[in-house]
Design a protein around this motif. Structure first.
Motif, PDB file in Angstrom:
ATOM      1  N   GLY A  43       0.814  -1.211   0.000  1.00  0.00           N
ATOM      2  CA  GLY A  43       0.000   0.000   0.000  1.00  0.00           C
ATOM      3  C   GLY A  43       0.848   1.261   0.000  1.00  0.00           C
ATOM      4  O   GLY A  43       0.458   2.295  -0.547  1.00  0.00           O
ATOM      5  N   ARG A  44       2.006   1.171   0.601  1.00  0.00           N
ATOM      6  CA  ARG A  44       2.918   2.325   0.648  1.00  0.00           C
ATOM      7  C   ARG A  44       3.784   2.444  -0.603  1.00  0.00           C
ATOM      8  O   ARG A  44       4.257   3.520  -0.929  1.00  0.00           O
ATOM      9  CB  ARG A  44       3.820   2.237   1.875  1.00  0.00           C
ATOM     10  CG  ARG A  44       3.049   2.362   3.173  1.00  0.00           C
ATOM     11  CD  ARG A  44       3.947   2.225   4.361  1.00  0.00           C
ATOM     12  NE  ARG A  44       3.172   2.306   5.592  1.00  0.00           N
ATOM     13  CZ  ARG A  44       3.697   2.579   6.766  1.00  0.00           C
ATOM     14  NH1 ARG A  44       4.991   2.795   6.884  1.00  0.00           N
ATOM     15  NH2 ARG A  44       2.934   2.628   7.830  1.00  0.00           N
ATOM     16  N   THR A  45       4.041   1.330  -1.269  1.00  0.00           N
ATOM     17  CA  THR A  45       4.941   1.369  -2.431  1.00  0.00           C
ATOM     18  C   THR A  45       4.204   1.497  -3.758  1.00  0.00           C
ATOM     19  O   THR A  45       4.788   1.973  -4.732  1.00  0.00           O
ATOM     20  CB  THR A  45       5.835   0.116  -2.482  1.00  0.00           C
ATOM     21  OG1 THR A  45       5.002  -1.042  -2.580  1.00  0.00           O
ATOM     22  CG2 THR A  45       6.731   0.015  -1.264  1.00  0.00           C
ATOM     23  N   GLN A  46       2.948   1.061  -3.825  1.00  0.00           N
ATOM     24  CA  GLN A  46       2.194   1.114  -5.075  1.00  0.00           C
ATOM     25  C   GLN A  46       2.059   2.547  -5.565  1.00  0.00           C
ATOM     26  O   GLN A  46       1.673   3.436  -4.818  1.00  0.00           O
ATOM     27  CB  GLN A  46       0.800   0.509  -4.887  1.00  0.00           C
ATOM     28  CG  GLN A  46       0.802  -0.985  -4.642  1.00  0.00           C
ATOM     29  CD  GLN A  46       1.219  -1.780  -5.854  1.00  0.00           C
ATOM     30  OE1 GLN A  46       0.776  -1.527  -6.950  1.00  0.00           O
ATOM     31  NE2 GLN A  46       2.076  -2.763  -5.641  1.00  0.00           N
ATOM     32  N   GLY A  47       2.401   2.758  -6.823  1.00  0.00           N
ATOM     33  CA  GLY A  47       2.278   4.077  -7.431  1.00  0.00           C
ATOM     34  C   GLY A  47       3.351   5.070  -7.033  1.00  0.00           C
ATOM     35  O   GLY A  47       3.256   6.249  -7.345  1.00  0.00           O
ATOM     36  N   SER A  48       4.394   4.605  -6.371  1.00  0.00           N
ATOM     37  CA  SER A  48       5.450   5.502  -5.903  1.00  0.00           C
ATOM     38  C   SER A  48       6.615   5.535  -6.889  1.00  0.00           C
ATOM     39  O   SER A  48       7.316   4.531  -7.077  1.00  0.00           O
ATOM     40  CB  SER A  48       5.957   5.045  -4.534  1.00  0.00           C
ATOM     41  OG  SER A  48       7.084   5.797  -4.151  1.00  0.00           O
ATOM     42  N   GLY A  49       6.822   6.697  -7.472  1.00  0.00           N
ATOM     43  CA  GLY A  49       7.958   6.873  -8.371  1.00  0.00           C
ATOM     44  C   GLY A  49       9.289   6.810  -7.642  1.00  0.00           C
ATOM     45  O   GLY A  49      10.292   6.359  -8.190  1.00  0.00           O
ATOM     46  N   PHE A  97      18.309  -8.736 -14.869  1.00  0.00           N
ATOM     47  CA  PHE A  97      17.548  -7.510 -15.060  1.00  0.00           C
ATOM     48  C   PHE A  97      16.058  -7.806 -15.264  1.00  0.00           C
ATOM     49  O   PHE A  97      15.200  -7.130 -14.693  1.00  0.00           O
ATOM     50  CB  PHE A  97      18.087  -6.704 -16.246  1.00  0.00           C
ATOM     51  CG  PHE A  97      17.337  -5.424 -16.453  1.00  0.00           C
ATOM     52  CD1 PHE A  97      17.552  -4.344 -15.622  1.00  0.00           C
ATOM     53  CD2 PHE A  97      16.399  -5.319 -17.462  1.00  0.00           C
ATOM     54  CE1 PHE A  97      16.838  -3.171 -15.788  1.00  0.00           C
ATOM     55  CE2 PHE A  97      15.684  -4.149 -17.649  1.00  0.00           C
ATOM     56  CZ  PHE A  97      15.902  -3.067 -16.802  1.00  0.00           C
ATOM     57  N   ALA A  98      15.745  -8.816 -16.065  1.00  0.00           N
ATOM     58  CA  ALA A  98      14.343  -9.157 -16.321  1.00  0.00           C
ATOM     59  C   ALA A  98      13.622  -9.573 -15.045  1.00  0.00           C
ATOM     60  O   ALA A  98      12.502  -9.116 -14.767  1.00  0.00           O
ATOM     61  CB  ALA A  98      14.255 -10.272 -17.364  1.00  0.00           C
ATOM     62  N   LEU A  99      14.261 -10.425 -14.249  1.00  0.00           N
ATOM     63  CA  LEU A  99      13.642 -10.853 -12.992  1.00  0.00           C
ATOM     64  C   LEU A  99      13.477  -9.682 -12.027  1.00  0.00           C
ATOM     65  O   LEU A  99      12.423  -9.519 -11.403  1.00  0.00           O
ATOM     66  CB  LEU A  99      14.485 -11.957 -12.342  1.00  0.00           C
ATOM     67  CG  LEU A  99      14.498 -13.299 -13.053  1.00  0.00           C
ATOM     68  CD1 LEU A  99      15.535 -14.217 -12.427  1.00  0.00           C
ATOM     69  CD2 LEU A  99      13.117 -13.934 -13.003  1.00  0.00           C
ATOM     70  N   GLY A 100      14.515  -8.873 -11.896  1.00  0.00           N
ATOM     71  CA  GLY A 100      14.446  -7.731 -10.990  1.00  0.00           C
ATOM     72  C   GLY A 100      13.450  -6.687 -11.436  1.00  0.00           C
ATOM     73  O   GLY A 100      12.696  -6.135 -10.628  1.00  0.00           O
ATOM     74  N   ALA A 101      13.417  -6.410 -12.743  1.00  0.00           N
ATOM     75  CA  ALA A 101      12.486  -5.405 -13.260  1.00  0.00           C
ATOM     76  C   ALA A 101      11.046  -5.850 -13.055  1.00  0.00           C
ATOM     77  O   ALA A 101      10.179  -5.034 -12.715  1.00  0.00           O
ATOM     78  CB  ALA A 101      12.760  -5.154 -14.747  1.00  0.00           C
ATOM     79  N   ARG A 102      10.799  -7.131 -13.230  1.00  0.00           N
ATOM     80  CA  ARG A 102       9.446  -7.652 -12.995  1.00  0.00           C
ATOM     81  C   ARG A 102       9.049  -7.476 -11.532  1.00  0.00           C
ATOM     82  O   ARG A 102       7.918  -7.095 -11.232  1.00  0.00           O
ATOM     83  CB  ARG A 102       9.397  -9.123 -13.390  1.00  0.00           C
ATOM     84  CG  ARG A 102       8.028  -9.723 -13.265  1.00  0.00           C
ATOM     85  CD  ARG A 102       7.989 -11.117 -13.903  1.00  0.00           C
ATOM     86  NE  ARG A 102       6.639 -11.621 -13.901  1.00  0.00           N
ATOM     87  CZ  ARG A 102       6.207 -12.580 -13.093  1.00  0.00           C
ATOM     88  NH1 ARG A 102       7.034 -13.141 -12.229  1.00  0.00           N
ATOM     89  NH2 ARG A 102       4.965 -12.987 -13.158  1.00  0.00           N
ATOM     90  N   ALA A 103       9.969  -7.740 -10.618  1.00  0.00           N
ATOM     91  CA  ALA A 103       9.681  -7.571  -9.188  1.00  0.00           C
ATOM     92  C   ALA A 103       9.446  -6.101  -8.847  1.00  0.00           C
ATOM     93  O   ALA A 103       8.523  -5.766  -8.104  1.00  0.00           O
ATOM     94  CB  ALA A 103      10.825  -8.145  -8.357  1.00  0.00           C
ATOM     95  N   VAL A 104      10.282  -5.219  -9.384  1.00  0.00           N
ATOM     96  CA  VAL A 104      10.117  -3.783  -9.122  1.00  0.00           C
ATOM     97  C   VAL A 104       8.770  -3.312  -9.644  1.00  0.00           C
ATOM     98  O   VAL A 104       8.048  -2.566  -8.968  1.00  0.00           O
ATOM     99  CB  VAL A 104      11.273  -2.963  -9.746  1.00  0.00           C
ATOM    100  CG1 VAL A 104      10.985  -1.479  -9.697  1.00  0.00           C
ATOM    101  CG2 VAL A 104      12.577  -3.277  -9.030  1.00  0.00           C
ATOM    102  N   THR A 108       5.770  -1.713  -7.293  1.00  0.00           N
ATOM    103  CA  THR A 108       5.502  -0.285  -7.384  1.00  0.00           C
ATOM    104  C   THR A 108       4.318   0.106  -8.260  1.00  0.00           C
ATOM    105  O   THR A 108       3.683   1.119  -8.004  1.00  0.00           O
ATOM    106  CB  THR A 108       6.749   0.472  -7.893  1.00  0.00           C
ATOM    107  OG1 THR A 108       7.172  -0.069  -9.133  1.00  0.00           O
ATOM    108  CG2 THR A 108       7.881   0.396  -6.888  1.00  0.00           C
ATOM    109  N   PHE A 109       4.009  -0.674  -9.299  1.00  0.00           N
ATOM    110  CA  PHE A 109       2.963  -0.225 -10.208  1.00  0.00           C
ATOM    111  C   PHE A 109       1.881  -1.241 -10.543  1.00  0.00           C
ATOM    112  O   PHE A 109       0.820  -0.862 -11.021  1.00  0.00           O
ATOM    113  CB  PHE A 109       3.570   0.290 -11.520  1.00  0.00           C
ATOM    114  CG  PHE A 109       4.297   1.587 -11.324  1.00  0.00           C
ATOM    115  CD1 PHE A 109       3.623   2.749 -11.004  1.00  0.00           C
ATOM    116  CD2 PHE A 109       5.672   1.648 -11.449  1.00  0.00           C
ATOM    117  CE1 PHE A 109       4.284   3.931 -10.802  1.00  0.00           C
ATOM    118  CE2 PHE A 109       6.352   2.826 -11.267  1.00  0.00           C
ATOM    119  CZ  PHE A 109       5.650   3.983 -10.939  1.00  0.00           C
TER     120      PHE A 109
END
Length: 110
Positions: A43-49, A97-104, A108-109
């Motif tokens: 809830g705190r990280t969703q939508g956070s740039g 990078f692909a695994l990490g980007a998917r997690a990020v 966040t979004f």
């Protein structure tokens, strides 16, 4: 010349990762001691740039750093050279990078 550039890239990414690791650990300790649930954290990280940039930078640095490290290991221990060695490095880097980007993205979004 390539070896020097890879050496410098690995050292620069290590310098980037050091404060990011400390920041990540601080956030995790805060979350655990605060008794936050996974839903509250999301809830705190969703939508956070800001969190997207923080963890996106972290993933990029880890991907480069890890790929170069695995390249050295594959050369020294596996005896790989040339195109195969470069393929291992690029494959590892892109995979990380692909695994990490998917997690990020999920944190966040998504």
């Amino acid at each position: 010349m390539l070896t020097l550039r890879l050496y410098m890239a690995q050292r620069i990414t290590a310098l980037l990762m050091a404060p990011l690791v400390l920041g990540h650990l601080a956030v995790m300790i805060y979350a655990i001691q605060g008794g936050l649930t996974a839903a509250e954290i999301l809830g705190r990280t969703q939508g956070s740039g800001v969190w997207f940039l923080f963890y996106g930078t972290f993933v990029l640095a880890v991907s480069v750093h890890g790929a170069i490290g695995l390249r050295v290991i594959a050369h020294e221990w596996g005896g790989l050279r040339g195109v195969v060695l470069e393929g291992v490095m690029w494959g590892a880097g892109l995979g990380l990078f692909a695994l990490g980007a998917r997690a990020v993205w999920a944190v966040t979004f998504a």
